[in-house]
Design a protein around this motif. Structure first.
Motif, PDB file in Angstrom:
ATOM      1  N   THR A  81      -4.403  -6.696  -6.671  1.00 59.96           N
ATOM      2  CA  THR A  81      -3.757  -7.866  -6.090  1.00 59.96           C
ATOM      3  C   THR A  81      -2.392  -7.529  -5.509  1.00 59.96           C
ATOM      4  O   THR A  81      -2.063  -7.910  -4.378  1.00 59.96           O
ATOM      5  N   GLY A  82      -1.581  -6.821  -6.288  1.00 66.75           N
ATOM      6  CA  GLY A  82      -0.214  -6.535  -5.861  1.00 66.75           C
ATOM      7  C   GLY A  82      -0.182  -5.816  -4.516  1.00 66.75           C
ATOM      8  O   GLY A  82       0.571  -6.201  -3.610  1.00 66.75           O
ATOM      9  N   ALA A  83      -0.987  -4.781  -4.371  1.00 62.43           N
ATOM     10  CA  ALA A  83      -0.993  -4.025  -3.123  1.00 62.43           C
ATOM     11  C   ALA A  83      -1.487  -4.882  -1.960  1.00 62.43           C
ATOM     12  O   ALA A  83      -0.921  -4.841  -0.853  1.00 62.43           O
ATOM     13  N   ALA A  84      -2.516  -5.659  -2.215  1.00 65.13           N
ATOM     14  CA  ALA A  84      -3.070  -6.492  -1.135  1.00 65.13           C
ATOM     15  C   ALA A  84      -2.058  -7.546  -0.702  1.00 65.13           C
ATOM     16  O   ALA A  84      -1.895  -7.812   0.498  1.00 65.13           O
ATOM     17  N   VAL A  85      -1.375  -8.137  -1.672  1.00 59.86           N
ATOM     18  CA  VAL A  85      -0.356  -9.139  -1.347  1.00 59.86           C
ATOM     19  C   VAL A  85       0.777  -8.475  -0.557  1.00 59.86           C
ATOM     20  O   VAL A  85       1.294  -9.036   0.420  1.00 59.86           O
ATOM     21  N   ALA A  86       1.145  -7.279  -0.966  1.00 61.60           N
ATOM     22  CA  ALA A  86       2.220  -6.564  -0.267  1.00 61.60           C
ATOM     23  C   ALA A  86       1.844  -6.329   1.202  1.00 61.60           C
ATOM     24  O   ALA A  86       2.639  -6.599   2.109  1.00 61.60           O
ATOM     25  N   ARG A  87       0.643  -5.840   1.431  1.00 57.05           N
ATOM     26  CA  ARG A  87       0.213  -5.599   2.825  1.00 57.05           C
ATOM     27  C   ARG A  87       0.218  -6.892   3.637  1.00 57.05           C
ATOM     28  O   ARG A  87       0.631  -6.910   4.784  1.00 57.05           O
ATOM     29  N   LYS A  88      -0.247  -7.954   3.011  1.00 61.72           N
ATOM     30  CA  LYS A  88      -0.346  -9.232   3.731  1.00 61.72           C
ATOM     31  C   LYS A  88       1.047  -9.770   4.101  1.00 61.72           C
ATOM     32  O   LYS A  88       1.295 -10.140   5.248  1.00 61.72           O
ATOM     33  N   PHE A  89       1.931  -9.820   3.126  1.00 63.51           N
ATOM     34  CA  PHE A  89       3.257 -10.395   3.363  1.00 63.51           C
ATOM     35  C   PHE A  89       4.115  -9.451   4.212  1.00 63.51           C
ATOM     36  O   PHE A  89       5.044  -9.899   4.907  1.00 63.51           O
ATOM     37  N   ALA A  90       3.795  -8.148   4.170  1.00 63.50           N
ATOM     38  CA  ALA A  90       4.579  -7.181   4.957  1.00 63.50           C
ATOM     39  C   ALA A  90       4.381  -7.359   6.451  1.00 63.50           C
ATOM     40  O   ALA A  90       5.170  -6.863   7.252  1.00 63.50           O
TER      41      ALA A  90
ATOM     42  N   VAL B 107       9.205  -6.192   2.428  1.00 65.06           N
ATOM     43  CA  VAL B 107       8.719  -6.408   1.064  1.00 65.06           C
ATOM     44  C   VAL B 107       9.355  -5.433   0.075  1.00 65.06           C
ATOM     45  O   VAL B 107       9.560  -4.261   0.387  1.00 65.06           O
ATOM     46  N   VAL B 108       9.671  -5.973  -1.090  1.00 63.79           N
ATOM     47  CA  VAL B 108      10.140  -5.143  -2.198  1.00 63.79           C
ATOM     48  C   VAL B 108       9.007  -5.054  -3.212  1.00 63.79           C
ATOM     49  O   VAL B 108       8.492  -6.085  -3.661  1.00 63.79           O
ATOM     50  N   LEU B 109       8.611  -3.846  -3.546  1.00 68.05           N
ATOM     51  CA  LEU B 109       7.508  -3.653  -4.480  1.00 68.05           C
ATOM     52  C   LEU B 109       8.061  -3.121  -5.792  1.00 68.05           C
ATOM     53  O   LEU B 109       8.737  -2.094  -5.822  1.00 68.05           O
ATOM     54  N   MET B 110       7.772  -3.823  -6.865  1.00 73.55           N
ATOM     55  CA  MET B 110       8.245  -3.393  -8.180  1.00 73.55           C
ATOM     56  C   MET B 110       7.069  -3.016  -9.064  1.00 73.55           C
ATOM     57  O   MET B 110       6.066  -3.726  -9.134  1.00 73.55           O
ATOM     58  N   ALA B 111       7.247  -1.918  -9.765  1.00 76.02           N
ATOM     59  CA  ALA B 111       6.288  -1.513 -10.791  1.00 76.02           C
ATOM     60  C   ALA B 111       7.040  -0.569 -11.707  1.00 76.02           C
ATOM     61  O   ALA B 111       8.099  -0.049 -11.349  1.00 76.02           O
ATOM     62  N   ARG B 112       6.526  -0.373 -12.881  1.00 77.06           N
ATOM     63  CA  ARG B 112       7.179   0.561 -13.787  1.00 77.06           C
ATOM     64  C   ARG B 112       7.060   1.972 -13.249  1.00 77.06           C
ATOM     65  O   ARG B 112       8.010   2.734 -13.235  1.00 77.06           O
ATOM     66  N   ASN B 113       5.872   2.287 -12.804  1.00 74.86           N
ATOM     67  CA  ASN B 113       5.590   3.652 -12.399  1.00 74.86           C
ATOM     68  C   ASN B 113       5.564   3.770 -10.874  1.00 74.86           C
ATOM     69  O   ASN B 113       4.726   3.147 -10.221  1.00 74.86           O
ATOM     70  N   PRO B 114       6.466   4.556 -10.278  1.00 77.12           N
ATOM     71  CA  PRO B 114       6.515   4.683  -8.818  1.00 77.12           C
ATOM     72  C   PRO B 114       5.179   5.104  -8.206  1.00 77.12           C
ATOM     73  O   PRO B 114       4.913   4.819  -7.051  1.00 77.12           O
ATOM     74  N   SER B 115       4.332   5.771  -8.991  1.00 78.32           N
ATOM     75  CA  SER B 115       3.038   6.182  -8.436  1.00 78.32           C
ATOM     76  C   SER B 115       2.203   4.955  -8.065  1.00 78.32           C
ATOM     77  O   SER B 115       1.250   5.053  -7.313  1.00 78.32           O
ATOM     78  N   ASN B 116       2.597   3.800  -8.611  1.00 77.80           N
ATOM     79  CA  ASN B 116       1.850   2.583  -8.285  1.00 77.80           C
ATOM     80  C   ASN B 116       2.184   2.036  -6.906  1.00 77.80           C
ATOM     81  O   ASN B 116       1.449   1.215  -6.369  1.00 77.80           O
ATOM     82  N   TYR B 117       3.334   2.460  -6.358  1.00 74.11           N
ATOM     83  CA  TYR B 117       3.704   1.886  -5.045  1.00 74.11           C
ATOM     84  C   TYR B 117       4.072   2.934  -4.010  1.00 74.11           C
ATOM     85  O   TYR B 117       4.171   2.611  -2.816  1.00 74.11           O
ATOM     86  N   ASP B 118       4.263   4.182  -4.406  1.00 72.64           N
ATOM     87  CA  ASP B 118       4.782   5.185  -3.463  1.00 72.64           C
ATOM     88  C   ASP B 118       3.961   5.285  -2.169  1.00 72.64           C
ATOM     89  O   ASP B 118       4.511   5.213  -1.061  1.00 72.64           O
TER      90      ASP B 118
ATOM     91  N   ILE C 251      13.209 -11.886   2.711  1.00 70.76           N
ATOM     92  CA  ILE C 251      12.347 -10.837   2.170  1.00 70.76           C
ATOM     93  C   ILE C 251      11.324 -11.419   1.184  1.00 70.76           C
ATOM     94  O   ILE C 251      11.413 -12.595   0.801  1.00 70.76           O
ATOM     95  N   THR C 252      10.356 -10.602   0.847  1.00 70.59           N
ATOM     96  CA  THR C 252       9.380 -10.953  -0.189  1.00 70.59           C
ATOM     97  C   THR C 252       9.496  -9.933  -1.322  1.00 70.59           C
ATOM     98  O   THR C 252       9.624  -8.737  -1.067  1.00 70.59           O
ATOM     99  N   ILE C 253       9.468 -10.416  -2.544  1.00 73.86           N
ATOM    100  CA  ILE C 253       9.563  -9.535  -3.712  1.00 73.86           C
ATOM    101  C   ILE C 253       8.302  -9.693  -4.555  1.00 73.86           C
ATOM    102  O   ILE C 253       7.912 -10.820  -4.880  1.00 73.86           O
ATOM    103  N   ILE C 254       7.691  -8.579  -4.860  1.00 74.76           N
ATOM    104  CA  ILE C 254       6.443  -8.605  -5.628  1.00 74.76           C
ATOM    105  C   ILE C 254       6.610  -7.756  -6.882  1.00 74.76           C
ATOM    106  O   ILE C 254       6.904  -6.562  -6.797  1.00 74.76           O
ATOM    107  N   ALA C 255       6.416  -8.376  -8.022  1.00 73.31           N
ATOM    108  CA  ALA C 255       6.475  -7.631  -9.285  1.00 73.31           C
ATOM    109  C   ALA C 255       5.060  -7.395  -9.794  1.00 73.31           C
ATOM    110  O   ALA C 255       4.250  -8.321  -9.821  1.00 73.31           O
ATOM    111  N   GLY C 256       4.803  -6.182 -10.183  1.00 83.93           N
ATOM    112  CA  GLY C 256       3.465  -5.867 -10.688  1.00 83.93           C
ATOM    113  C   GLY C 256       2.566  -5.395  -9.565  1.00 83.93           C
ATOM    114  O   GLY C 256       1.544  -6.014  -9.267  1.00 83.93           O
ATOM    115  N   VAL C 257       2.974  -4.320  -8.929  1.00 84.27           N
ATOM    116  CA  VAL C 257       2.179  -3.793  -7.817  1.00 84.27           C
ATOM    117  C   VAL C 257       1.305  -2.667  -8.341  1.00 84.27           C
ATOM    118  O   VAL C 257       1.809  -1.673  -8.861  1.00 84.27           O
TER     119      VAL C 257
END
Lengths: 247, 247, 247, 247
Positions: free
Chosen positions: A16-25, A30-41, A6-12
């Motif tokens: 950058t975070g979203a673009a990296v997530a799409r690329k690696f996905a 991919v596991v997307l981490m952020a404080r606020n779920p609205s950042n990754y939902d 898997i790939t784990i990304i902190a700070g989505v």
């Protein structure tokens, strides 16, 4: 059967975070981490709908208990023996810029909380999973990437909090590169020197012409390139800036 | 009709130069320059046989007349309006390492002759062709890449000739990046920090384990990556070293 | 009797060179080199009148025969066994700044001619004299100082000639520091980052307030400090800039 | 009457701190801070007996309340309007070197606690006193010096805690230099690259010959030199190493 990588990304966030997530996905869950779920939902939904697999986890990367809990969720989701193909630390503390004598101790600590302590917690949690991947002879060397900034190299006036954090992050990246490189984990530090083109920066650099802001997708391409480098040919530091940037 | 875009590589030997040539030949006609035709003859044949197009030109990159003649041959071959997608300066002077007080003036000049003067001549000859390419809205930004070394960053004992040349090359790369970046030409400097795996180095680093020497093909991948970067996201300096390398 | 220790300064003009000469002349006989005697004539007179000893020698530091002749004159003046307490390379080539594609090969070579080749010639001529001084247990470690500039660290747009020379000079300084430091010679590189306050720059930086231009005497104090450092505590690189300078 | 100018040194032990105290005490009353009074007691006595003035204050530089209390004591001792000629931050956290995955969060935090947070507290406490000194047209520009190390520039394997702190300290020094330089305060960062010759290191580097360890007195000379630099000629970073040191 080998564990799924898997790939784990902190700070989505939206850049950058979203673009990296799409690329690696395209290649890994991919596991997307952020404080606020609205950042990754919406991104989690987008990736899952388009045939990838994404899991969003709310975590404060600078909080030990929160990070511990997050990696517990990862183990639940992917199994206790899950291995990691790539881990990307893209979190950044709140940006504080004011006259030095007006900084409170907690203002100053802001930069380090995420870029120092948070990066430490993330590295300690992901490195065992990256090392586990080494043993599985993966297609690409397991990779740990840290996102730096102009302030990683230069402490500007009124920038001590942010720069202290980013310098500390670079120290960590170098130290881990030297310890874990020989173990087969590729550790890289990227210096993003410019404004990233996201909704929040839409009004910035007006008049600087097209492509004066960095494409987050292009950063993701660079991170993917780092991940796919042969282990005889690791890049440990890369700078990234728009063609018009003064540096 | 738009001019056909070509790639020009100076300093083609059995390692980086050849690998870069093979890589870029998949997309562009390539011009291979070296002093000694034996350095490129079989490669030119190989590329031409396998469906690419390669032209070998014998030139001393540190000699103004020789460089002029070589670029005259390029114009003859590809037309006076030929444009360049990429130019790679991979030449290196003779490596001189001896006690400083035993260096002759011409020993010391050796490093600069190729890495300074030669890189200047190559840049002045290729930049007009790279700028011409900008006007043709090519798929990838035209790219000028210089090959550096450990000695680009650190002047070791008894290494003054080589380091002076490599430092000067880096100065040139930075200066050109700042002048021609805003004009759309991507200028990049690569620091190759390790031993490249070629026949001549076969006996080196025995016992350091697999992949302790840099794969030339992996360097070529990195150069191709640099070439394909979006202009909002240029990398101006990249380091490359085997995972086992101390640095 | 031990040979008398002398100081040799190449590149004496109205700024740093003259100030260094005055400073070191309080302790050592000084040899002042410049192409044009008008650059040192009055200074030689001034030093000799005020109780010091100064000798002016006209030399083109980038010309091997001229340098050889100059050091022949030194041997005649001070004896063939003369030893050197300090040598300061303060020469700088003609400053060429223009668009890269308008540079002639000789424009580009200008920077290296003095900062590369000239510094090499000066180093080869002075190091034997500095080493000779080591054997005489002098009060201060014999010292070889090179004057660098902002362009020693950063190649600006249209600055390739000057920067290539200054980068090469820094490479030489580092290499010599690593080879001759363990032999007892202190090699140091000073990065002068700002405008020096001399008659020619009188009209510059008007409005920047007092002390916005570097005092040449203060540079001389820094060079003297470098010379007097204990050998357990060598500084190999120092930066110098006015308090108002952006960097 | 103008306030008397004082020097404040944090991190006084048997090496650099004590030597700097002795040096600056020849000109200024000195305040010596350390956690453990045994680190400064005999030195305070020595300085006071030999005609200088020294005050020892026990403080934990990484603890806000402790630092506040210490500066309250300074105000009591020297008056609320006391101004500062020089402040030297020489404290260093506990040195932790072990495999990264064996570091506890508090191990990792050790480096930053002193070199980041502590340096912030010290800077915020001393800068107002240094600025006050600017207004009194002192003989030398008020000076704030930070002691760095090899790890300020390079994150070695298993050195992440120490390096993260030292990198953060350098970021702080740069940021303060750029903000307070133009206000007349000289901020400098010294990279001490070697072993200091103190009782604890007596057995180290045996066989490396004389002067292979750095003389603390020579460091103090360098700090004094930095303090006495003219404001047109500030050095912001200096490296210091024994002549035999590899670097």
């Amino acid at each position: 059967m080998a564990s799924k990588l898997i790939t784990i990304i902190a700070g989505v966030g939206p850049g950058t975070g979203a673009a990296v997530a799409r690329k690696f996905a395209k290649t890994y869950p991919v596991v997307l981490m952020a404080r606020n779920p609205s950042n990754y939902d919406s991104l989690v939904e987008e990736i899952n709908k388009s045939g990838g697999k994404a899991v969003g986890i709310s975590a404060d990367i600078s909080d030990e208990a929160s990070v511990k809990k997050a990696f517990g969720q990862i183990a639940e989701e992917f199994g206790g023996e899950v291995a990691c193909a790539a881990a990307v630390f893209n979190a950044s503390g709140k940006f504080v810029r004011k006259p030095f004598l007006e900084l409170s101790p907690s203002d100053f600590a802001t930069g380090y909380a995420v870029s120092g302590h948070g990066a430490f917690l993330f590295s300690q949690s992901t490195l065992p999973l990256l090392l586990r991947s080494v043993d599985q002879s993966p297609q690409y060397p397991p990779t740990l990437i840290f996102t730096g900034a102009t302030a990683s190299l230069k402490g500007g006036a009124q920038m001590s909090s942010f720069a202290a954090g980013k310098f500390a992050l670079r120290a960590l990246a170098q130290s881990l590169g030297r310890e874990f490189g020989p173990k087969g984990v590729h550790v890289a530090h990227a210096i993003i020197d410019g404004v990233i083109d996201i909704p929040r920066t839409k009004e910035w650099l007006q008049g600087a012409g097209p492509d004066a802001k960095i494409s987050a997708d292009a950063i993701a391409d660079a991170y993917w390139f780092l991940h796919t480098q042969h282990r005889s040919c690791f890049t440990n530091e890369i700078d990234i800036r728009p063609f018009v940037e003064k540096w």
